[in-house]
Design a protein around this motif. Sequence first.
Motif, PDB file in Angstrom:
ATOM      1  N   ILE A   9      48.472  -3.086  38.383  1.00 42.57           N
ATOM      2  CA  ILE A   9      49.815  -3.081  37.792  1.00 42.57           C
ATOM      3  C   ILE A   9      49.739  -2.798  36.294  1.00 42.57           C
ATOM      4  O   ILE A   9      50.556  -2.043  35.762  1.00 42.57           O
ATOM      5  CB  ILE A   9      50.561  -4.396  38.110  1.00 42.57           C
ATOM      6  N   GLY A  49      60.108   0.224  37.478  1.00 43.71           N
ATOM      7  CA  GLY A  49      60.625  -0.072  38.809  1.00 43.71           C
ATOM      8  C   GLY A  49      60.416   1.089  39.764  1.00 43.71           C
ATOM      9  O   GLY A  49      59.997   0.902  40.913  1.00 43.71           O
ATOM     10  N   LEU A  52      56.716   1.335  40.652  1.00 48.18           N
ATOM     11  CA  LEU A  52      56.346   0.286  41.613  1.00 48.18           C
ATOM     12  C   LEU A  52      56.831   0.639  43.020  1.00 48.18           C
ATOM     13  O   LEU A  52      56.122   0.433  44.000  1.00 48.18           O
ATOM     14  CB  LEU A  52      56.924  -1.065  41.188  1.00 48.18           C
ATOM     15  N   ILE A  60      63.517  -2.661  44.808  1.00 43.91           N
ATOM     16  CA  ILE A  60      64.010  -3.389  43.647  1.00 43.91           C
ATOM     17  C   ILE A  60      65.463  -2.991  43.440  1.00 43.91           C
ATOM     18  O   ILE A  60      65.751  -1.824  43.209  1.00 43.91           O
ATOM     19  CB  ILE A  60      63.183  -3.050  42.391  1.00 43.91           C
ATOM     20  N   THR A  69      65.503 -10.241  39.505  1.00 40.64           N
ATOM     21  CA  THR A  69      64.794  -9.055  39.021  1.00 40.64           C
ATOM     22  C   THR A  69      64.171  -9.329  37.662  1.00 40.64           C
ATOM     23  O   THR A  69      63.013  -8.979  37.412  1.00 40.64           O
ATOM     24  CB  THR A  69      65.752  -7.849  38.933  1.00 40.64           C
ATOM     25  N   HIS A  72      61.025 -11.269  38.212  1.00 43.06           N
ATOM     26  CA  HIS A  72      59.936 -10.442  38.736  1.00 43.06           C
ATOM     27  C   HIS A  72      59.281  -9.624  37.634  1.00 43.06           C
ATOM     28  O   HIS A  72      58.080  -9.401  37.650  1.00 43.06           O
ATOM     29  CB  HIS A  72      60.436  -9.483  39.819  1.00 43.06           C
ATOM     30  N   PHE A  73      60.093  -9.149  36.682  1.00 40.89           N
ATOM     31  CA  PHE A  73      59.595  -8.284  35.622  1.00 40.89           C
ATOM     32  C   PHE A  73      59.184  -9.053  34.368  1.00 40.89           C
ATOM     33  O   PHE A  73      58.959  -8.450  33.332  1.00 40.89           O
ATOM     34  CB  PHE A  73      60.659  -7.234  35.262  1.00 40.89           C
ATOM     35  N   LEU A  79      54.992  -9.765  38.447  1.00 35.24           N
ATOM     36  CA  LEU A  79      55.092  -8.513  39.200  1.00 35.24           C
ATOM     37  C   LEU A  79      54.088  -8.485  40.351  1.00 35.24           C
ATOM     38  O   LEU A  79      54.417  -8.068  41.458  1.00 35.24           O
ATOM     39  CB  LEU A  79      54.855  -7.305  38.280  1.00 35.24           C
TER      40      LEU A  79
END
Length: 88
Positions: A9, A49, A52, A60, A69, A72-73, A79
Amino acid sequence: MGQELEQEIKELIIEALDLEDISANEIEADEPLFVEGLGLDSIDALELGLALQKKYGVKIDPEANPEETRQHFSSVTALATFVAASRG
């Protein structure tokens, strides 16, 4: 969950956002990605996004649940947790 996924990532962030002046090793897994820490912005969030979704097939939808969201970020670790959970 693996540090390998976190490393992937980090590399995806650098590649997707053309961050040429930073290496994956310089990104702390638990540092904030936005504002502080890495200092990304909303355009970066969209590009990340999409990257990913393309690489991991995760869905997403920031409009469905903006707060989720944002969580998550929040960091590479968050992530990686999201991607791992989405992949089952």
